[in-house]
Motif scaffolding. Structure first.
Motif, PDB file in Angstrom:
ATOM      1  N   GLY A  71      18.881  95.812  45.021  1.00  0.00           N
ATOM      2  CA  GLY A  71      18.103  94.989  44.104  1.00  0.00           C
ATOM      3  C   GLY A  71      18.145  95.549  42.700  1.00  0.00           C
ATOM      4  O   GLY A  71      18.364  96.750  42.493  1.00  0.00           O
ATOM      5  N   PHE A  72      17.922  94.683  41.735  1.00  0.00           N
ATOM      6  CA  PHE A  72      18.048  95.051  40.321  1.00  0.00           C
ATOM      7  C   PHE A  72      17.038  94.251  39.518  1.00  0.00           C
ATOM      8  O   PHE A  72      16.844  93.053  39.752  1.00  0.00           O
ATOM      9  N   LYS A  73      16.350  94.919  38.611  1.00  0.00           N
ATOM     10  CA  LYS A  73      15.453  94.242  37.675  1.00  0.00           C
ATOM     11  C   LYS A  73      15.768  94.727  36.272  1.00  0.00           C
ATOM     12  O   LYS A  73      15.774  95.938  36.005  1.00  0.00           O
ATOM     13  N   GLY A  74      16.062  93.798  35.377  1.00  0.00           N
ATOM     14  CA  GLY A  74      16.480  94.158  34.031  1.00  0.00           C
ATOM     15  C   GLY A  74      15.412  94.884  33.251  1.00  0.00           C
ATOM     16  O   GLY A  74      14.226  94.880  33.583  1.00  0.00           O
ATOM     17  N   GLY A  75      15.835  95.539  32.184  1.00  0.00           N
ATOM     18  CA  GLY A  75      14.903  96.225  31.301  1.00  0.00           C
ATOM     19  C   GLY A  75      14.249  95.276  30.323  1.00  0.00           C
ATOM     20  O   GLY A  75      14.289  94.057  30.486  1.00  0.00           O
ATOM     21  N   GLY A  76      13.632  95.829  29.292  1.00  0.00           N
ATOM     22  CA  GLY A  76      12.936  94.983  28.328  1.00  0.00           C
ATOM     23  C   GLY A  76      12.309  95.795  27.227  1.00  0.00           C
ATOM     24  O   GLY A  76      12.709  96.939  26.949  1.00  0.00           O
ATOM     25  N   PHE A  77      11.284  95.203  26.594  1.00  0.00           N
ATOM     26  CA  PHE A  77      10.585  95.820  25.482  1.00  0.00           C
ATOM     27  C   PHE A  77       9.089  95.803  25.757  1.00  0.00           C
ATOM     28  O   PHE A  77       8.549  94.809  26.247  1.00  0.00           O
ATOM     29  N   ASP A  78       8.424  96.901  25.419  1.00  0.00           N
ATOM     30  CA  ASP A  78       6.983  97.001  25.604  1.00  0.00           C
ATOM     31  C   ASP A  78       6.277  96.278  24.454  1.00  0.00           C
ATOM     32  O   ASP A  78       6.349  96.734  23.308  1.00  0.00           O
ATOM     33  N   PRO A  79       5.572  95.176  24.732  1.00  0.00           N
ATOM     34  CA  PRO A  79       4.942  94.423  23.642  1.00  0.00           C
ATOM     35  C   PRO A  79       3.760  95.157  23.012  1.00  0.00           C
ATOM     36  O   PRO A  79       3.309  94.768  21.932  1.00  0.00           O
ATOM     37  N   ARG A  80       3.262  96.207  23.675  1.00  0.00           N
ATOM     38  CA  ARG A  80       2.135  96.956  23.112  1.00  0.00           C
ATOM     39  C   ARG A  80       2.581  98.237  22.422  1.00  0.00           C
ATOM     40  O   ARG A  80       1.760  99.033  21.968  1.00  0.00           O
ATOM     41  N   GLY A  81       3.891  98.446  22.386  1.00  0.00           N
ATOM     42  CA  GLY A  81       4.399  99.668  21.773  1.00  0.00           C
ATOM     43  C   GLY A  81       4.132  99.702  20.276  1.00  0.00           C
ATOM     44  O   GLY A  81       4.071  98.671  19.599  1.00  0.00           O
ATOM     45  N   VAL A  82       3.996 100.912  19.712  1.00  0.00           N
ATOM     46  CA  VAL A  82       3.718 101.109  18.281  1.00  0.00           C
ATOM     47  C   VAL A  82       4.966 101.683  17.635  1.00  0.00           C
ATOM     48  O   VAL A  82       5.301 102.862  17.819  1.00  0.00           O
ATOM     49  N   GLY A  83       5.669 100.837  16.882  1.00  0.00           N
ATOM     50  CA  GLY A  83       6.928 101.255  16.282  1.00  0.00           C
ATOM     51  C   GLY A  83       6.786 102.403  15.316  1.00  0.00           C
ATOM     52  O   GLY A  83       7.690 103.236  15.186  1.00  0.00           O
ATOM     53  N   SER A  84       5.621 102.487  14.636  1.00  0.00           N
ATOM     54  CA  SER A  84       5.441 103.566  13.666  1.00  0.00           C
ATOM     55  C   SER A  84       5.325 104.929  14.339  1.00  0.00           C
ATOM     56  O   SER A  84       5.417 105.958  13.673  1.00  0.00           O
ATOM     57  N   ASN A  85       5.124 104.934  15.666  1.00  0.00           N
ATOM     58  CA  ASN A  85       5.072 106.196  16.406  1.00  0.00           C
ATOM     59  C   ASN A  85       6.427 106.609  16.965  1.00  0.00           C
ATOM     60  O   ASN A  85       6.528 107.627  17.665  1.00  0.00           O
ATOM     61  N   ALA A  86       7.467 105.826  16.684  1.00  0.00           N
ATOM     62  CA  ALA A  86       8.799 106.158  17.189  1.00  0.00           C
ATOM     63  C   ALA A  86       9.280 107.471  16.583  1.00  0.00           C
ATOM     64  O   ALA A  86       9.062 107.737  15.389  1.00  0.00           O
TER      65      ALA A  86
ATOM     66  N   ALA B 299      -2.469 104.505  15.724  1.00  0.00           N
ATOM     67  CA  ALA B 299      -1.451 103.689  15.063  1.00  0.00           C
ATOM     68  C   ALA B 299      -1.728 103.742  13.572  1.00  0.00           C
ATOM     69  O   ALA B 299      -2.794 103.288  13.122  1.00  0.00           O
ATOM     70  N   ASN B 300      -0.821 104.337  12.823  1.00  0.00           N
ATOM     71  CA  ASN B 300      -1.007 104.545  11.392  1.00  0.00           C
ATOM     72  C   ASN B 300      -2.315 105.270  11.098  1.00  0.00           C
ATOM     73  O   ASN B 300      -3.054 104.945  10.171  1.00  0.00           O
ATOM     74  N   GLY B 301      -2.626 106.256  11.941  1.00  0.00           N
ATOM     75  CA  GLY B 301      -3.788 107.090  11.707  1.00  0.00           C
ATOM     76  C   GLY B 301      -5.099 106.551  12.214  1.00  0.00           C
ATOM     77  O   GLY B 301      -6.137 107.211  12.073  1.00  0.00           O
ATOM     78  N   LEU B 302      -5.110 105.363  12.835  1.00  0.00           N
ATOM     79  CA  LEU B 302      -6.349 104.764  13.330  1.00  0.00           C
ATOM     80  C   LEU B 302      -6.320 104.700  14.852  1.00  0.00           C
ATOM     81  O   LEU B 302      -5.265 104.509  15.452  1.00  0.00           O
ATOM     82  N   PRO B 303      -7.497 104.830  15.505  1.00  0.00           N
ATOM     83  CA  PRO B 303      -7.524 104.740  16.972  1.00  0.00           C
ATOM     84  C   PRO B 303      -7.096 103.359  17.434  1.00  0.00           C
ATOM     85  O   PRO B 303      -7.457 102.341  16.826  1.00  0.00           O
ATOM     86  N   SER B 304      -6.318 103.315  18.501  1.00  0.00           N
ATOM     87  CA  SER B 304      -5.799 102.034  18.972  1.00  0.00           C
ATOM     88  C   SER B 304      -5.482 102.122  20.459  1.00  0.00           C
ATOM     89  O   SER B 304      -5.776 103.110  21.133  1.00  0.00           O
ATOM     90  N   PHE B 305      -4.819 101.085  20.904  1.00  0.00           N
ATOM     91  CA  PHE B 305      -4.547 100.820  22.311  1.00  0.00           C
ATOM     92  C   PHE B 305      -3.039 100.626  22.388  1.00  0.00           C
ATOM     93  O   PHE B 305      -2.505  99.677  21.822  1.00  0.00           O
ATOM     94  N   CYS B 306      -2.319 101.549  23.014  1.00  0.00           N
ATOM     95  CA  CYS B 306      -0.861 101.545  22.942  1.00  0.00           C
ATOM     96  C   CYS B 306      -0.229 101.451  24.322  1.00  0.00           C
ATOM     97  O   CYS B 306      -0.748 101.991  25.296  1.00  0.00           O
ATOM     98  N   GLY B 307       0.895 100.778  24.359  1.00  0.00           N
ATOM     99  CA  GLY B 307       1.662 100.720  25.587  1.00  0.00           C
ATOM    100  C   GLY B 307       2.426 102.016  25.812  1.00  0.00           C
ATOM    101  O   GLY B 307       2.933 102.631  24.875  1.00  0.00           O
TER     102      GLY B 307
END
Length: 787
Positions: free
Chosen positions: A509-524, A589-597
């Motif tokens: 079986g195989f399940k494709g990958g994807g993107f986390d919609p809750r991810g914070v790009g500025s933390n990359a 996220a950008n120095g403020l408390p948040s909810f991240c994937g």
């Protein structure tokens, strides 16, 4: 709200259970075999397909006796579901080994599904289900509106293990098939009415009529309602209530011996139930709010947007016999659902962790199949599948108690376009030995557009807030990824007689990958240390890789003692790699408390276990059926980043929603009563300890528990009418099904960290440890009339 005496009704049902268990064989004439889950059919010589006692399934996309199918599959007929008083597809999981089906946390209609350790409970866009849900062979791409109510159903099938070579979508863990009834050739009318505790009131009317020799039209309309099991003490509304209107309409042409069959169908469901509020497991750490006595009560104050789930779709199923041996099928479908839901994570009046959210999903799918069966040694199918699906998730994360009016707004659209070609063929090497080979090539493309923006002074404008954008967007990303994979399947089946089947199989079986919609790009991370985060660095941070499973199974299906005892035994072993583990944590996220994937391809897991399903006719109208499942599910490798160091924490992690033991047993007794028939039945189901997440949590994890159901049904002569008394969870067991946690844990062991004897909150000062519970004891009466 309990408007008739539960104790009296429970006593009656308890008496029915005792009678069923103590019934003497001489008390009644012998009853026909019950249609039990995974019950192998009786031998062809004794009962050809279609006769009483023979279960016919379409697990391999063609009608076959269940005993002939070298796949672990459980089947429940509409009649069996009615006898047990099943209300929706989650009830099926009580009787199927190693399966979890449940409503997802704060909703009535979003489905969390797991089979043999593989599944998905995160409903946001970007994450694909591990278990495929099919409505009349149409794959439901999203879990929203997938808790299907049971009415007008022919049967429900549960297939365990990867199914990519047989089904439109590549389903890595298994499939659940809801098959509705075909319209009869003559006029028919059926009405069903239910009334029970918690003001349960339901009505379903089904009618159909011929418009000519080969054309028929029919449909159903359903009103499904129930009062709450508890109350929202802040908003003054019922909690865990149900308020649903639903309907189906179909036009059929041909069939019943004609070389062409076409069904044009549509369905609609509107769920206006109140939002489900969770039960806090700890006091408010800032307010001191105590834990409520009633686990079904809540105190959350979020009421915007108004809870509303609307789903609808159309499908065209066509089948054409091109010759005596070759049949072509086409399955065309369009579906859409919109969900508006207010989720109060902290379950308190303060805006400590409130999440108003919406989900918009739409899909178009097309499947073609060519099936070959000339009565010779070769049978099989070749299929093509296409899916174009859009999934939009929009939500605020409001933490007003931490920072005045702080809101993190997320708008995430993750679209899927997939093509696949698949085939599965069986060749009879002899009259006893058969070889099946199959394969699938899947091409998936995921395209994501994700925006995360902080607001101060209130909620985001999308949800009617007066907040003002603050700082740069934490994420402003658009990108895509392609995933391609060939997955094979093979099985060998040996039938020494027509009523015994020994088989061995391998499937991938195989399940494709994807993107986390809750991810914070500025933390990359800045991987090349150039002082900038490039699009590729952000894409690498937000994306996750495909996962794969190699599944091995050996099994036996048999009908013994002249069809009086039916068995299905399966042993399985699975290597699961690059396991996708989505989650969410407190972050900045950008120095403020948040909810991240936080999504990781955790590494490797191994699943091995055994499943047993059996049914027995003991004579005198007394029947037994049951199931037993055991699974040893363990992570062999679980890599997480601790202090910027990749660390293997596998010994401290568990496989979620996968109890080691599952079991069920049903005892029933059928006897003539006057000119009609009386059915008495009771079912006991058991699940051992269940971990809600990969990190064990002593507050949320559910210890082992058993549920007891019972029913008494009288059916009048000719099946013209029936009346039944049903009891669910008769001993009123309280058990957790899911929850939310935002408290500090040791990054390695997962142990909850405390201060002054209480967990340390990570998002908001109150602390979030919130649980949702399964239904309490329900007793109801159902009357059915047919014409």
């Amino acid at each position: 709200m309990k408007t008739f005496d539960t104790g009296i009704a429970a006593a009656l049902l308890g008496s029915a259970a005792a009678i069923a268990l103590a019934a003497q064989p001489a008390a009644a004439q012998e009853a026909p075999a019950p249609e039990s889950q995974a019950q192998p059919a009786q031998p062809e010589e004794a009962a050809p397909a279609g006769d009483a006692g023979v279960i016919v399934v379409t697990a391999r996309r063609r009608e076959e006796r269940l005993i002939d199918v070298p796949v672990a599959v459980s089947s429940f007929s509409g009649e069996q579901l009615a006898e047990r008083g099943a209300l929706d597809i989650t009830d099926v999981a009580q009787a199927v080994p190693n399966v979890t089906l449940e409503s997802s946390r704060a909703t009535n209609s979003t489905l969390s599904a797991f089979i043999r350790g593989i599944g998905q409970q995160d409903p946001v866009s970007g994450f694909e289900q591990g278990v495929g849900i099919y409505l009349d062979d149409v794959y439901l791409n999203r879990p929203q509106a997938a808790v299907l109510d049971i009415y007008d159903v022919e049967r429900i099938e549960v297939l365990r293990g990867p199914q990519g070579t047989l089904y439109g979508r590549n389903t890595i863990g298994g499939a659940v098939k809801y098959v509705s009834r075909r319209l009869p050739q003559e006029f028919s009318l059926k009405a069903r009415a239910t009334y029970g505790t918690y003001d349960q009131a339901e009505a379903v009317v089904t009618a159909s009529a011929p418009l000519g020799d080969i054309v028929r039209v029919g449909g159903s309309i359903a009103r499904l309602s129930r009062g709450g099991f508890g109350d929202n003490l802040t908003l003054g509304i019922e909690n865990y209530n149900k308020d649903v209107w639903a309907g189906r309409l179909s036009l059929e042409m041909g069939g019943y011996g004609e070389p062409v069959f076409v069904r044009v169908s549509g369905d609609y469901t509107r769920d206006k139930s109140n939002p489900r509020g969770g039960h806090r497991l700890i006091p408010g750490l800032a307010s001191g709010a105590p834990v409520l006595d009633n686990v079904y009560d809540t105190r959350g104050a979020l009421d915007d947007p108004e809870q509303d789930v609307e789903s609808y779709g159309m499908a065209i199923n066509a089948e054409v016999m091109l010759s005596d041996a070759l049949t072509m099928r086409s399955i065309s479908a369009w579906r859409k659902d919109d969900s508006y839901t207010p989720i109060d994570f902290d379950a308190l009046p303060a805006v400590d962790l409130d999440v108003p959210g919406v989900y918009f999903n739409e899909q178009i799918s097309q499947e073609f199949q060519l099936m070959w069966d000339d009565g010779g040694p070769l049978t099989g199918l070749l299929g093509l599948y296409y899916l174009d699906a859009r999934a939009d998730t929009l939500f605020d994360v409001r933490i007003f108690t931490t920072f005045a009016g702080l809101t993190a707004y997320t708008q995430a659209e993750v679209d899927t376009e997939t093509y696949a070609i698949f085939g599965d063929f069986t060749y009879d090497l002899s009259d006893r030995l058969s070889l099946s080979l199959g394969g699938r090539y899947t091409w998936d493309e995921r395209t994501a557009s994700i925006l995360r923006q902080n607001y101060l002074g209130g909620g985001s404008p999308y949800f009617g807030g007066a907040g003002i954008p603050f700082g740069d967007a934490a994420t402003d990303f658009t990108g895509s990824r392609e995933f391609k994979k060939f997955t094979p399947r093979a099985s060998l089946s040996f039938m020494p007689t027509p009523d015994h089947n020994l088989y061995a199989s391998y499937s991938q079986g195989f399940k494709g990958g994807g993107f986390d919609p809750r991810g914070v790009g500025s933390n990359a991370p800045d991987l090349d240390d150039d002082g900038n985060r490039s699009d590729e660095e952000i894409a690498a941070f937000l994306s996750f890789a495909p996962e794969k499973v190699d599944s091995y199974e050996i099994g036996y299906k048999g009908s013994l003692a002249g069809g009086r005892l039916n068995l299905a035994v399966a042993g399985f072993y699975a290597d699961y790699t690059d396991v996708q583990v989505p989650g969410s944590v407190a972050c900045e996220a950008n120095g403020l408390p948040s909810f991240c994937g936080v999504v990781s391809n955790a590494g490797k897991a191994t699943f091995k276990g055994v499943e047993l399903e059996a049914s027995a006719r003991l004579g005198g109208g007394f029947n037994l059926s049951g199931s037993l499942g055991y699974i040893d599910a363990e992570y062999d490798e679980y890599i997480t980043n601790i202090n910027n160091t990749p660390t293997d924490v596998a010994e401290h992690r568990k496989v979620q929603n996968t109890p080691k033991w599952t079991a069920s047993g049903t005892a029933s007794y059928t006897a003539p009563l006057g000119a009609g028939d009386l059915y008495l039945g009771t079912t006991v189901s058991y699940r051992s300890k269940t971990y809600q997440f990969e990190i064990p949590n002593p507050y949320l994890d559910q210890d082992g528990y058993a549920l007891v159901d019972a029913s008494v049904v009288y059916t009048a002569p000719g099946d013209r009418w029936s009346i039944g008394l049903y009891g669910k969870n008769l001993f009123d067991k309280q058990y957790k099904t899911s929850g939310y946690t935002f408290v500090a844990t040791d990054p390695t062991t997962g142990e909850i960290l405390t201060a002054n004897g209480q967990p340390i909150p990570t998002l908001g000062p109150e602390g979030t440890l919130t649980a949702f519970y399964g239904n309490p004891r329900q007793v109801f009466v159902t009357a059915t009339f047919k014409y």
